[in-house]
Every structure is written in C-alpha cells, then in structure tokens.
Design an enzyme around this catalytic site. Structure first.
Site, PDB file in Angstrom:
ATOM      1  N   GLY A   9      48.471   7.938  -0.119  1.00  0.00           N
ATOM      2  CA  GLY A   9      49.053   9.269   0.715  1.00  0.00           C
ATOM      3  C   GLY A   9      47.772  10.272   1.099  1.00  0.00           C
ATOM      4  O   GLY A   9      47.855  11.553   0.808  1.00  0.00           O
ATOM      5  N   SER A  11      46.794  10.981   3.991  1.00  0.00           N
ATOM      6  CA  SER A  11      46.817  11.575   5.253  1.00  0.00           C
ATOM      7  C   SER A  11      46.620  12.983   5.278  1.00  0.00           C
ATOM      8  O   SER A  11      46.103  13.797   6.494  1.00  0.00           O
ATOM      9  CB  SER A  11      47.779  10.982   6.387  1.00  0.00           C
ATOM     10  OG  SER A  11      48.938  11.448   5.458  1.00  0.00           O
ATOM     11  N   SER A 132      52.502  13.585 -10.612  1.00  0.00           N
ATOM     12  CA  SER A 132      53.722  13.956 -10.866  1.00  0.00           C
ATOM     13  C   SER A 132      53.861  15.422 -10.266  1.00  0.00           C
ATOM     14  O   SER A 132      53.453  15.672  -9.143  1.00  0.00           O
ATOM     15  CB  SER A 132      54.118  14.192 -12.327  1.00  0.00           C
ATOM     16  OG  SER A 132      55.297  14.499 -12.690  1.00  0.00           O
ATOM     17  N   TYR A 146      64.227  15.564  -6.007  1.00  0.00           N
ATOM     18  CA  TYR A 146      62.603  15.529  -6.437  1.00  0.00           C
ATOM     19  C   TYR A 146      62.381  15.463  -7.866  1.00  0.00           C
ATOM     20  O   TYR A 146      61.688  15.057  -8.389  1.00  0.00           O
ATOM     21  CB  TYR A 146      62.235  16.539  -5.614  1.00  0.00           C
ATOM     22  CG  TYR A 146      60.539  16.463  -5.568  1.00  0.00           C
ATOM     23  CD1 TYR A 146      59.931  15.509  -4.740  1.00  0.00           C
ATOM     24  CD2 TYR A 146      59.725  17.530  -6.220  1.00  0.00           C
ATOM     25  CE1 TYR A 146      58.643  15.378  -4.826  1.00  0.00           C
ATOM     26  CE2 TYR A 146      58.294  17.520  -5.991  1.00  0.00           C
ATOM     27  CZ  TYR A 146      57.735  16.462  -5.350  1.00  0.00           C
ATOM     28  OH  TYR A 146      56.299  16.204  -5.204  1.00  0.00           O
ATOM     29  N   LYS A 150      60.663  12.736 -10.348  1.00  0.00           N
ATOM     30  CA  LYS A 150      59.573  12.827 -10.921  1.00  0.00           C
ATOM     31  C   LYS A 150      59.744  12.911 -12.488  1.00  0.00           C
ATOM     32  O   LYS A 150      58.866  12.334 -13.155  1.00  0.00           O
ATOM     33  CB  LYS A 150      59.128  14.377 -10.591  1.00  0.00           C
ATOM     34  CG  LYS A 150      58.351  14.436  -9.073  1.00  0.00           C
ATOM     35  CD  LYS A 150      57.164  13.632  -8.941  1.00  0.00           C
ATOM     36  CE  LYS A 150      56.743  13.639  -7.437  1.00  0.00           C
ATOM     37  NZ  LYS A 150      55.405  12.877  -7.208  1.00  0.00           N
TER      38      LYS A 150
END
Length: 280
Positions: A9, A11, A132, A146, A150
């Site tokens: 991740g 980007s 997390s 979400y 998590k």
C-alpha cells in the site's frame, strides 16, 4: 549489508511515507502497490524497487516477494499497510463490500504473511509489522466493518506472534488514529454515497458526522510522518513488544478500553457519541 523492507500500500498515505523513511535511513525498500505507475517519486531512489502487489491477487504477492529477493538478496521486514475502509451504517452495506473489506484488511494480510514465512523461516529471522488502527481496539459508530476487520487483524496478529516466535520471527501491531491528510477518511465516506441507506438513520448519521468532523479538525498535521516513524521504530527496536499506539488522538479511548472497567469505558464512549439518554 543494507537490510530490506517490503511494504504494501505504498501509493499514498502511511505506506508512501514509510517507504520514503526507510529509504532515507539506508534500507532497501520493496515499495508495493496495486498500480506501480503512481510510484514514480519512490522509484527515483536507487535503493527502492517499486513493484505491483494487490493483496487480493495471491500471484502478485508471490511475484513481489520474489522480485524483492532477486533485487536485494533478502527481505528482513514486511509491513502490511494496505487497507480499505467503509464509513456507513451496517444495514446499508452490500454483502460484496463486506467481503472486500475482509479480503483487503484481513485475508490479504494473511496471504502476505503466508507467502513470506518460508523465506523468514529459512533464515530464522524476520519482522512482520501489521498496521491496525485505533478501531482495532475500540468500536466506533458507522465503522462496523472496518472495526470488525481490524479487531480480527489484532486477534490474528497476537495469536500468530506466539507461533512465529518459535521460528525466530517477530510480530508487531501498530495502531494509528485519524489522518485526514491522507484522504483515507474522505474515501471511506465517499463510497457510502452509493449505498441505499434507510432514512431512519438520517439524524444519527448527521450527528455522528458532526462528531467526526470535530475529530478531523483537531487532527495533528504531522500525523503521517509520526506514524511512519512509529512503524520504523516498531520494526527496528529489537524488542518483543507486540502493540504500539502511534497517535495521541486515540490514547484516551485506548486507555479507557484497556485500563478501566467496562462500565467506565462504555460510559465514555456513549457520552462521546451522544447516544440516547436510555443508553447512557
């Protein structure tokens, strides 16, 4: 020899900042993302390999790990940062979006871990840092999925830490709070606009949205860099500490959840989120 980290991740947001930080501090970095073409700035660094990794595509995970080992000889740390959020009342969220939430935030992490473990076991060394969130510790309205993903990530990581300690691998969990500058909170709410939300929730959504706006307005402008620093520290402190709370905004809730009674904790949360008098 320089050590190497693979980060998912990269980007934008925490992943991008963490990749730059590791590279600045002399590490080799395998900076992965779904669309490598957006990683131009990272790719300008001689010690950074930008490559594709989509946590929903298992073959891309194996390919990214192989590319990192081919380029740098080894991987020493994996940071599972890629994440996807939804900000909506549970009743309105389609089943396929629930699946996607878990595919990215939980099953994708599991697949990355599974793919790297043979390499780590072979050298009996390695660190896994799972990103997390505060909502991996405490529940928030309109963050049910979400939260669920998590919470599951935290349980998985804690249980995994015992298994991997037996083969020389260390597991870490980092818990950041809100970071409006990353655009992540905005994206989580934007997706919900396509859902069919019953009008019975209108007042609740408006009130909760106002509370969250207050949280965002008070957010630390330097939170992204602080989280990157926290991830780097967790990955390199050579300790067996499992959890790291990275931002000040979530500390009162984390403390209440972990260090007070259930009634005290629920009282704080209900006062904060202005639930009805009958619930307080």
């Amino acid at each position: 020899m320089s050590r190497t980290v693979l980060i998912t991740g990269c980007s934008s947001g925490f992943g991008e900042a963490t990749a730059h930080l590791f590279a600045q501090r002399g590490w080799n970095v395998v900076a992965t993302m779904r669309r490598p073409e957006v990683g131009v700035e990272l790719g300008k660094r001689s010690n950074v390999l930008v490559t594709r990794l989509d946590v929903q595509d298992y073959e891309s995970i194996s390919a990214a790990i192989a590319a990192g080992i081919s380029r740098f000889g080894s991987i020493d740390v994996v940071v599972n940062n890629a994440g996807f959020g939804l900000n909506a009342v549970f009743e309105s969220i389609p089943r396929e979006k629930i699946q996607e939430q878990f595919d990215v935030n939980l099953f994708g992490v599991m697949d990355v871990v599974r793919a790297i473990l043979p390499h780590f076991r072979a050298k009996r060394d390695g660190v896994i840092v799972n990103v997390s969130s505060g909502v991996g510790v405490f529940g928030l309205p309109m963050a049910t999925l979400y939260n669920a993903s998590k919470f599951a990530l935290e349980g998985f990581s804690e249980a995994l830490s015992y298994e991997l300690a037996a083969v020389g691998v260390t597991t870490k969990i980092v818990e950041p709070g809100a970071a409006p500058s990353t655009g992540f909170p905005a994206r989580t709410g934007e997706e919900a606009k396509q859902f069919d939300i019953p009008s019975d929730y209108d007042d609740f959504i408006a009130a909760t949205g106002a509370i969250y706006s207050g949280f965002r307005d008070g957010a630390d402008e330097n939170v992204v860099q602080k989280v990157a620093e926290g991830i780097f520290f967790a990955a390199t402190d050579h300790s067996h500490q499992l959890r790291y709370v990275l931002t000040e905004d979530i500390k009162p809730f984390v403390t209440a959840r972990r260090e007070t009674s259930e009634s005290e904790y629920m009282g704080l949360m209900r006062r904060t989120f202005s639930l009805t008098a009958s619930e307080a």
